[in-house]
Scaffold this motif. Structure first.
Motif, short mmCIF file in Angstrom:
data_model
loop_
_atom_site.label_atom_id
_atom_site.label_comp_id
_atom_site.label_asym_id
_atom_site.label_seq_id
_atom_site.Cartn_x
_atom_site.Cartn_y
_atom_site.Cartn_z
N SER A 147 0.83 -1.25 -0.07
CA SER A 147 -0.10 0.02 0.10
C SER A 147 0.96 1.54 -0.09
CB SER A 147 -0.93 -0.19 1.19
OG SER A 147 -0.07 0.24 2.38
N ASN A 188 -9.19 -0.33 6.86
CA ASN A 188 -8.94 0.86 6.25
C ASN A 188 -7.68 1.58 5.94
OD1 ASN A 188 -11.64 1.73 6.14
ND2 ASN A 188 -11.91 2.13 8.23
N ASP A 190 -4.51 2.96 3.96
CA ASP A 190 -4.66 4.05 2.85
C ASP A 190 -4.24 3.39 1.90
OD1 ASP A 190 -5.34 6.06 4.28
OD2 ASP A 190 -3.26 6.96 4.77
N ASN A 191 -4.60 3.88 0.50
CA ASN A 191 -4.56 3.34 -0.76
C ASN A 191 -4.89 1.83 -1.18
OD1 ASN A 191 -3.21 3.80 -3.42
ND2 ASN A 191 -1.23 3.03 -2.84
#
Ligand SMILES: *Cc1c(COP(=O)(O)O)cnc(C)c1O
Length: 230
Positions: A147, A188, A190-191
């Protein structure tokens, strides 16, 4: 013939969605055209099909060069790092990322073309020794590691279930991949999005759709058996 086969598979997907209480628009059928001639692809293209799956880079390169530019090419097979550069400019999605080295190579090549490449993490759900893929218990950490790469977007998970006589035998494999994606989605990261579940082939796509597949990769049921001797 090919268009009838394709429509039949689509009809089965719709029925599987109905049985599972899903909306059929959630599922995209990828026509797996590896080893098949460009004329076959064009027959389906003229029927409105745009999503095609390929496994071999040389073949994908040639087809991409010759065929209409609005085809969405999915690289569904095991990908060698030194081949990423040949497809980075146009590939729609890379389905089988299972090492950080491969993810970093995709990052480098995507950056050169100033694009973000959507990828799926291949999970070896069934724990088959002969198969590629990350172990289920290592998937979350692996997704986190990928990520951080800005030109790679983890869009979901992918698996190739074992070859079985009765598709029902793979139901638990699909169920586990689905659970894993729900679990990772809760973090959750990021990316990372977990909207895509690429699972189900000719032998088991009905069961995969019942268990939440959003991309199914079907070759034989559309194009007929493959001849690898040519
Ligand atoms: C070849 C292949 C398919 C399609 O298989 P069929 O059994 O012909 O539908 C799907 N996924 C992957 C990764 C493949 O290599």
């Amino acid at each position: 013939m090919l268009t009838e086969n394709y429509d039949k598979v689509l009809g089965n997907i719709r029925s599987a969605c109905e049985r599972a209480g899903r909306d059929a628009s959630e599922v995209t059928l990828i026509a797996v055209s590896k080893t098949k001639p460009e004329s076959d692809i064009m027959e389906l293209y003229d029927h409105g099909v745009r999503d095609f799956g390929e496994n071999y880079i040389q073949e994908l390169r040639e087809k991409h060069e010759h065929l209409p530019s609005d085809i969405r090419w999915h690289m569904i097979g095991h990908l060698q790092r030194n081949k990423v550069k040949y497809i980075a400019e146009y590939v729609t999605m890379i389905h089988a990322v299972d090492t950080l080295e491969l993810a970093k190579t995709i990052e480098k090549e995507a950056a050169k073309h100033d694009r973000v490449i959507p990828v799926l993490i291949e999970v070896n759900v069934a724990g088959e020794e002969s198969k590629f893929g990350v172990a289920p218990e290592e998937t979350k950490e692996f997704v986190k590691a990928v990520s951080v790469l800005p030109h790679v977007h983890v869009s979901g998970l992918m698996t190739s279930a074992p070859f079985v006589k009765n598709a029902e035998e793979n139901r638990s494999v699909f169920e586990k991949l689905h659970e894993l994606s729900v679990d990772i989605n809760r973090e959750n990261i990021d990316n990372v999005t977990m909207r895509v579940l690429s699972m189900g082939m000719t032998n088991d796509y009905n069961v995969a759709v019942e268990e939440g597949a959003t991309l199914v990769r079907v070759g034989t049921a559309i194009f007929g058996a493959r001849d690898y001797s040519k």
